[in-house]
Write a protein that holds these residues in place. Structure first.
Motif, PDB file in Angstrom:
ATOM      1  N   SER A   1       0.833  -1.202   0.000  1.00  0.00           N
ATOM      2  CA  SER A   1       0.000   0.000   0.000  1.00  0.00           C
ATOM      3  C   SER A   1       0.864   1.247   0.000  1.00  0.00           C
ATOM      4  CB  SER A   1      -0.917   0.013   1.228  1.00  0.00           C
ATOM      5  OG  SER A   1      -1.755  -1.120   1.242  1.00  0.00           O
ATOM      6  N   ARG A   2       0.462   2.205  -0.821  1.00  0.00           N
ATOM      7  CA  ARG A   2       1.189   3.464  -0.896  1.00  0.00           C
ATOM      8  C   ARG A   2       0.846   4.354   0.293  1.00  0.00           C
ATOM      9  NH1 ARG A   2      -3.222   3.543  -4.118  1.00  0.00           N
ATOM     10  NH2 ARG A   2      -4.635   5.342  -3.945  1.00  0.00           N
ATOM     11  N   PRO A   3       1.725   5.253   0.693  1.00  0.00           N
ATOM     12  CA  PRO A   3       1.366   6.243   1.708  1.00  0.00           C
ATOM     13  C   PRO A   3       0.200   7.106   1.221  1.00  0.00           C
ATOM     14  CG  PRO A   3       3.738   6.179   1.373  1.00  0.00           C
ATOM     15  CD  PRO A   3       3.126   5.361   0.287  1.00  0.00           C
ATOM     16  N   LEU A   4      -0.670   7.478   2.152  1.00  0.00           N
ATOM     17  CA  LEU A   4      -1.836   8.296   1.824  1.00  0.00           C
ATOM     18  C   LEU A   4      -1.638   9.714   2.323  1.00  0.00           C
ATOM     19  CD1 LEU A   4      -4.722   5.816   2.742  1.00  0.00           C
ATOM     20  CD2 LEU A   4      -3.723   6.269   0.480  1.00  0.00           C
ATOM     21  N   CYS A   5      -2.094  10.657   1.506  1.00  0.00           N
ATOM     22  CA  CYS A   5      -1.971  12.067   1.858  1.00  0.00           C
ATOM     23  C   CYS A   5      -3.366  12.687   1.905  1.00  0.00           C
ATOM     24  CB  CYS A   5      -1.118  12.800   0.835  1.00  0.00           C
ATOM     25  SG  CYS A   5      -1.064  14.598   1.062  1.00  0.00           S
ATOM     26  N   ARG A   6      -3.688  13.413   2.976  1.00  0.00           N
ATOM     27  CA  ARG A   6      -4.941  14.159   3.083  1.00  0.00           C
ATOM     28  C   ARG A   6      -4.589  15.630   3.286  1.00  0.00           C
ATOM     29  NH1 ARG A   6      -9.242  10.762   3.602  1.00  0.00           N
ATOM     30  NH2 ARG A   6      -8.798   8.632   4.323  1.00  0.00           N
ATOM     31  N   VAL A   7      -4.904  16.436   2.267  1.00  0.00           N
ATOM     32  CA  VAL A   7      -4.655  17.869   2.369  1.00  0.00           C
ATOM     33  C   VAL A   7      -5.758  18.482   3.208  1.00  0.00           C
ATOM     34  CG1 VAL A   7      -4.473  20.050   1.118  1.00  0.00           C
ATOM     35  CG2 VAL A   7      -3.454  17.969   0.175  1.00  0.00           C
TER      36      VAL A   7
ATOM     37  N   ASN B   1       7.254   1.776  -1.113  1.00  0.00           N
ATOM     38  CA  ASN B   1       6.111   2.338  -1.819  1.00  0.00           C
ATOM     39  C   ASN B   1       6.187   3.856  -1.795  1.00  0.00           C
ATOM     40  OD1 ASN B   1       4.719  -0.261  -2.258  1.00  0.00           O
ATOM     41  ND2 ASN B   1       4.511  -0.248  -0.028  1.00  0.00           N
ATOM     42  N   VAL B   2       5.841   4.475  -2.915  1.00  0.00           N
ATOM     43  CA  VAL B   2       6.036   5.915  -3.088  1.00  0.00           C
ATOM     44  C   VAL B   2       4.703   6.588  -3.401  1.00  0.00           C
ATOM     45  CG1 VAL B   2       7.242   7.701  -4.407  1.00  0.00           C
ATOM     46  CG2 VAL B   2       8.366   5.513  -3.953  1.00  0.00           C
ATOM     47  N   GLY B   3       4.477   7.734  -2.824  1.00  0.00           N
ATOM     48  CA  GLY B   3       3.307   8.541  -3.134  1.00  0.00           C
ATOM     49  C   GLY B   3       3.651  10.010  -3.050  1.00  0.00           C
ATOM     50  N   ASN B   4       2.754  10.888  -3.614  1.00  0.00           N
ATOM     51  CA  ASN B   4       3.057  12.310  -3.551  1.00  0.00           C
ATOM     52  C   ASN B   4       1.798  13.135  -3.412  1.00  0.00           C
ATOM     53  OD1 ASN B   4       1.946  12.194  -6.108  1.00  0.00           O
ATOM     54  ND2 ASN B   4       3.482  13.542  -7.019  1.00  0.00           N
ATOM     55  N   CYS B   5       1.966  14.363  -2.937  1.00  0.00           N
ATOM     56  CA  CYS B   5       0.911  15.375  -2.893  1.00  0.00           C
ATOM     57  C   CYS B   5       1.339  16.543  -3.769  1.00  0.00           C
ATOM     58  CB  CYS B   5       0.713  15.908  -1.472  1.00  0.00           C
ATOM     59  SG  CYS B   5      -0.082  14.767  -0.342  1.00  0.00           S
ATOM     60  N   PHE B   6       0.383  17.104  -4.521  1.00  0.00           N
ATOM     61  CA  PHE B   6       0.706  18.243  -5.367  1.00  0.00           C
ATOM     62  C   PHE B   6      -0.368  19.318  -5.206  1.00  0.00           C
ATOM     63  CE2 PHE B   6       0.190  20.639  -9.322  1.00  0.00           C
ATOM     64  CZ  PHE B   6       1.470  21.175  -9.461  1.00  0.00           C
ATOM     65  N   ARG B   7       0.036  20.568  -5.003  1.00  0.00           N
ATOM     66  CA  ARG B   7      -0.874  21.703  -4.964  1.00  0.00           C
ATOM     67  C   ARG B   7      -0.220  22.883  -5.675  1.00  0.00           C
ATOM     68  NH1 ARG B   7      -3.700  18.380  -4.323  1.00  0.00           N
ATOM     69  NH2 ARG B   7      -5.253  17.936  -2.715  1.00  0.00           N
TER      70      ARG B   7
ATOM     71  N   PHE C   1       3.773  23.223  -5.193  1.00  0.00           N
ATOM     72  CA  PHE C   1       4.196  22.435  -4.043  1.00  0.00           C
ATOM     73  C   PHE C   1       3.970  20.956  -4.368  1.00  0.00           C
ATOM     74  CE2 PHE C   1       2.229  20.064  -0.453  1.00  0.00           C
ATOM     75  CZ  PHE C   1       3.358  19.861   0.326  1.00  0.00           C
ATOM     76  N   GLU C   2       5.047  20.141  -4.250  1.00  0.00           N
ATOM     77  CA  GLU C   2       4.921  18.697  -4.424  1.00  0.00           C
ATOM     78  C   GLU C   2       5.737  18.007  -3.346  1.00  0.00           C
ATOM     79  OE1 GLU C   2       5.296  15.080  -7.723  1.00  0.00           O
ATOM     80  OE2 GLU C   2       6.127  17.067  -8.174  1.00  0.00           O
ATOM     81  N   LEU C   3       5.085  17.098  -2.660  1.00  0.00           N
ATOM     82  CA  LEU C   3       5.702  16.365  -1.568  1.00  0.00           C
ATOM     83  C   LEU C   3       5.761  14.886  -1.940  1.00  0.00           C
ATOM     84  CD1 LEU C   3       6.613  16.784   1.467  1.00  0.00           C
ATOM     85  CD2 LEU C   3       4.338  15.958   2.071  1.00  0.00           C
TER      86      LEU C   3
ATOM     87  N   THR D   1       5.186   6.208  -8.610  1.00  0.00           N
ATOM     88  CA  THR D   1       4.648   7.425  -8.041  1.00  0.00           C
ATOM     89  C   THR D   1       3.141   7.324  -7.931  1.00  0.00           C
ATOM     90  OG1 THR D   1       6.427   8.670  -9.057  1.00  0.00           O
ATOM     91  CG2 THR D   1       4.535   9.930  -8.267  1.00  0.00           C
ATOM     92  N   THR D   2       2.584   7.857  -6.840  1.00  0.00           N
ATOM     93  CA  THR D   2       1.145   7.844  -6.613  1.00  0.00           C
ATOM     94  C   THR D   2       0.674   9.236  -6.269  1.00  0.00           C
ATOM     95  OG1 THR D   2       1.282   5.595  -5.790  1.00  0.00           O
ATOM     96  CG2 THR D   2      -0.716   6.815  -5.269  1.00  0.00           C
ATOM     97  N   ASN D   3      -0.413   9.723  -6.911  1.00  0.00           N
ATOM     98  CA  ASN D   3      -1.043  10.976  -6.521  1.00  0.00           C
ATOM     99  C   ASN D   3      -2.001  10.687  -5.380  1.00  0.00           C
ATOM    100  OD1 ASN D   3       0.200  12.552  -8.478  1.00  0.00           O
ATOM    101  ND2 ASN D   3      -1.280  11.905 -10.032  1.00  0.00           N
ATOM    102  N   MET D   4      -1.823  11.356  -4.254  1.00  0.00           N
ATOM    103  CA  MET D   4      -2.613  11.059  -3.069  1.00  0.00           C
ATOM    104  C   MET D   4      -3.606  12.184  -2.840  1.00  0.00           C
ATOM    105  SD  MET D   4       0.398   9.605  -0.642  1.00  0.00           S
ATOM    106  CE  MET D   4       1.366  11.086  -0.840  1.00  0.00           C
ATOM    107  N   SER D   5      -4.879  11.857  -2.525  1.00  0.00           N
ATOM    108  CA  SER D   5      -5.900  12.870  -2.281  1.00  0.00           C
ATOM    109  C   SER D   5      -6.873  12.362  -1.244  1.00  0.00           C
ATOM    110  CB  SER D   5      -6.618  13.195  -3.586  1.00  0.00           C
ATOM    111  OG  SER D   5      -7.335  12.064  -4.046  1.00  0.00           O
TER     112      SER D   5
END
Length: 710
Positions: free
Chosen positions: A561-567, A646-652, A636-638, A675-679
């Motif tokens: 499972s990829r890391p999850l990002c919640r903005v 496992n890799v994931g990212n946040c982009f704003r 901004f990209e994290l 790479t994973t886009n997390m939302s």
């Protein structure tokens, strides 16, 4: 690129005894290392890799590698000489680890004043030396101080003041050195600093061997070698108690005769009489004077320390001759610096959909023919004219039939392989269009090779070993000689438990199958490499062959499972003058599995990133993120990586006009192998949880904490 090119800078490899009596030796190693780093930094002779392996008893290792000389100096400075207990140490275990971790074709220096406790590893070490073509030099300090280890072993009673390594005790080190093409230098601790000059010379780039021979027992013999115009810094090493040597230059009229027998001199008439009696020949005798006006000094500069002599020679082009007189065992090695050298491997042909040849990974077969694939390096227009397999301890040799493949590659076909240890000697011309003798060159391999009547091969589907589980390696042993009870020995450089199910008996010319089972401890880190050496020995250990395998330790991956990002929020107060305004993003990162988030990095953006870790409502670890940037940096990209990779990212972005405060946006998540886009979803429950994380982030940044959703 892999550090095996003959023209590349060399690795500096030290294997060091760290028991109590080695304090002086470690100081000498530190001094010579500092000198090499200081004098060769930024030059072609600067080592490209530094390797250190300590050993004592009951421990050895770890192997450390670095390209940073200052890091290497720090490791050396941290070495302490202490403990030891009984006299023998785990020197071969340390050497085995170094041989499996250094680049092929390296040159190593082992420092010790003790015998080997793990002598059972001798054949394994020989196999690794032969397989990697590594040169090993042993720096043996003759006087052993028992102030530490004897106090521990004898409680201070009946402690001998000093001890010297006897000839049988040092014979193991001498044999390994001679086999690899190195030196076994026996000196006192006071002489060690002077003897370490060989390390400085051996760390030079583009070092080549012109001649090497071993004589045990010793005998009176003349050796010739050809020096071409590309050779510089010509040096002769003589190890052993040689009574006398005579060196003659290509001109034939500048011999040098040295008679280093304490401080006592023999006059010219006596010297001529000795030569006449020993060899029944007439000799023109020369003075042994070492005065500055002597013609000797224009030919060679001689240094003597312990049983080791070096002759620094002005490399005149042509054929040189050196005569050695001694009944004691000795070695002679002639080296220099040159861009011209060769690489070689024994090969075997195969037929199928396409024809070609495979490199032999172990010893060539005895009693039959063989083929050598040779690559000439350092000369685009050069050619190889002669390739010979020369007995390492004798004068016999087998000449090969040459076949040119093009591109600097040649095949040498031999009708038979010598039955004793041998080296490869290559002769050629640096300019294939010229027949001038000044272009003739001679090179020789360092490592001794040997043919075998045994063959050992392995077949397995994977080279991946899982921690805590057993890995089976099937093998086949074949003999083209006499059968009998054969022994299989399996060793590895990590000390992993192994078990051999081996063939007990082979018929004449027969074969049999067996299995080696290797088990890595459950706590073995992923990425660890283990070198497994399997040896087959004939009855009475009269013949042996080997196969060397490198296995990788890889733990089973359970986290997919990829890391999850919640903005949580995006706040922007941007004006027309971007440098005078800022924007802020807050988010939380979670990992669904237990491996957790290991790394967080800012992929895009020039702002300030602050992170902290708190416990979520279900006891999970939550990484709180706050990013603040100037409105002049609108993206901004994290990137987050968990323990399983496992890799994931946040982009704003604020490139589009936004209001003062923006809540969690609704975006789609995409997944790829890297790479994973997390939302987050804009549901009522997630908004409530987001509010909780938002305020927890705010309080966390202020050094406060809340423990439940509002």
């Amino acid at each position: 690129m892999l550090g095996i090119s003959k023209g590349s800078n060399k690795a500096l490899c030290f294997v060091i005894d760290t028991t109590g009596s080695m304090a002086d030796d470690i100081l000498a190693v530190k001094a010579v290392t500092a000198s090499i780093i200081h004098t060769k930094a930024g030059t072609r002779d600067e080592p490209s890799l530094y390797i250190l392996v300590p050993f004592n008893d009951p421990d050895f290792g770890p192997l450390r590698r670095t390209t940073d000389p200052n890091v290497f100096k720090t490791w050396l400075s941290a070495l302490n000489a202490n403990g030891g207990g009984d006299f023998p140490e785990l020197s071969l275990s340390g050497l085995q680890l170094a041989l499996t971790g250094a680049p092929p074709g390296s040159e190593m220096f082992l420092f010790t004043d003790a015998t080997a406790k793990d002598i059972y590893l001798k054949d394994t070490v020989l196999a690794l030396i032969e397989q990697t073509k590594t040169v090993v030099n042993f720096m043996l300090t003759g006087s052993f101080r028992f102030s530490f280890r004897s106090l521990l072993a004898n409680n201070g009673n009946n402690i001998p003041r000093t001890r010297r390594m006897s000839s049988p005790e040092s014979q193991l080190y001498s044999e390994l050195a001679y086999y690899s093409g190195g030196q076994a230098i026996e000196v006192s601790k006071d002489e060690l600093s002077e003897a370490t000059s060989i390390i400085t010379e051996s760390s030079a780039a583009s070092l080549v061997t012109l001649l090497q021979a071993v004589r045990s027992p010793g005998k009176d013999e003349s050796f010739s070698f050809s020096v071409d115009e590309s050779v510089r810094n010509l040096t002769i090493y003589i190890t052993g108690n040689v009574l006398k040597f005579t060196l003659t230059s290509p001109s034939g009229n500048d011999p040098i005769a040295m008679l280093p027998i304490n401080d006592f001199c023999i006059n010219e008439c006596t010297l001529c009489a000795i030569f006449h009696l020993l060899l029944s020949k007439d000799f023109l005798c020369y003075s042994v004077s070492q005065s500055t006006n002597s013609p000797n000094e224009s030919l060679a500069t001689v240094k003597v320390v312990g049983n080791f002599r070096t002759l620094q020679i002005n490399p005149t082009v042509g054929i040189w001759v050196i005569m050695l007189l001694s009944t004691n065992p000795y070695t002679i090695k002639v080296i220099g610096q040159s861009g011209i050298d060769f690489l070689f491997d024994f090969v075997q042909f195969f037929q199928g959909a396409s024809e070609g040849f495979d490199v032999l990974e172990n010893r060539p077969g005895a009693g039959g023919n063989g083929t050598l694939l040779l690559t000439l390096t350092g000369s685009d227009s050069g050619t190889v004219t002669d390739v010979s397999l020369v007995e390492a301890s004798g004068s016999g040799e087998v000449n090969g039939r040459m076949e040119t493949l093009g591109g600097g590659e040649f095949l040498a076909h031999f009708d038979t392989i010598p039955s004793v240890e041998f080296v490869v000697r290559v002769k050629g011309n640096t300019d294939s269009r010229s027949k001038a003798s000044t272009n003739d060159f001679q090179r020789q391999s360092n490592t001794q090779l040997k043919a075998s009547t045994l063959a050992i091969t392995t077949t397995f589907d994977s080279s991946i070993l899982e921690p805590g589980s057993s890995f089976s390696v099937p093998f086949t042993v074949t003999t083209n000689g006499t059968g009998g009870n054969f022994t299989i020995v399996a060793t590895n450089d990590q000390g992993f438990a192994s078990m051999v199910v081996s063939p007990v008996e082979l018929a004449d010319g027969g074969s049999a199958n067996g299995t080696v089972t290797l088990t890595a401890p459950l706590n073995t880190p992923t990425g660890t490499a283990v070198t497994l050496t399997i040896r087959a020995e004939s009855p009475g250990s009269t013949d042996t062959n080997y196969v060397v395998l490198v296995l990788s330790i890889v733990a089973r991956v359970t986290d997919n499972s990829r890391p999850l990002c919640r903005v949580i929020s995006l706040t922007a107060n941007c004006t027309s003058v971007c440098s005078q305004s800022t924007w802020v993003v807050t988010a939380n990162l979670t990992d669904a599995n237990s491996t957790g988030i290991e790394r967080i990095s800012l992929q895009q953006g020039n702002g300030t990133l602050n992170t902290s870790t708190v416990l979520g409502p279900d006891g999970e670890n939550v990484t709180l993120v706050m990013y603040t940037a100037s409105c002049c940096s609108p993206d901004f990209e994290l990137v987050a990586v968990d323990g399983a990779g496992n890799v994931g990212n946040c982009f704003r972005t604020i490139r589009e006009p936004v209001g003062a405060t923006v809540g969690p946006p609704v975006t789609s998540a995409t997944t790829s192998s890297s790479t994973t886009n997390m939302s987050s979803s804009a549901t009522a429950s997630s908004q409530m949880l987001s509010s909780y994380y938002f305020w927890q982030t705010m309080f966390a940044m202020l050094g406060m904490m809340v423990t439940a959703p509002c």
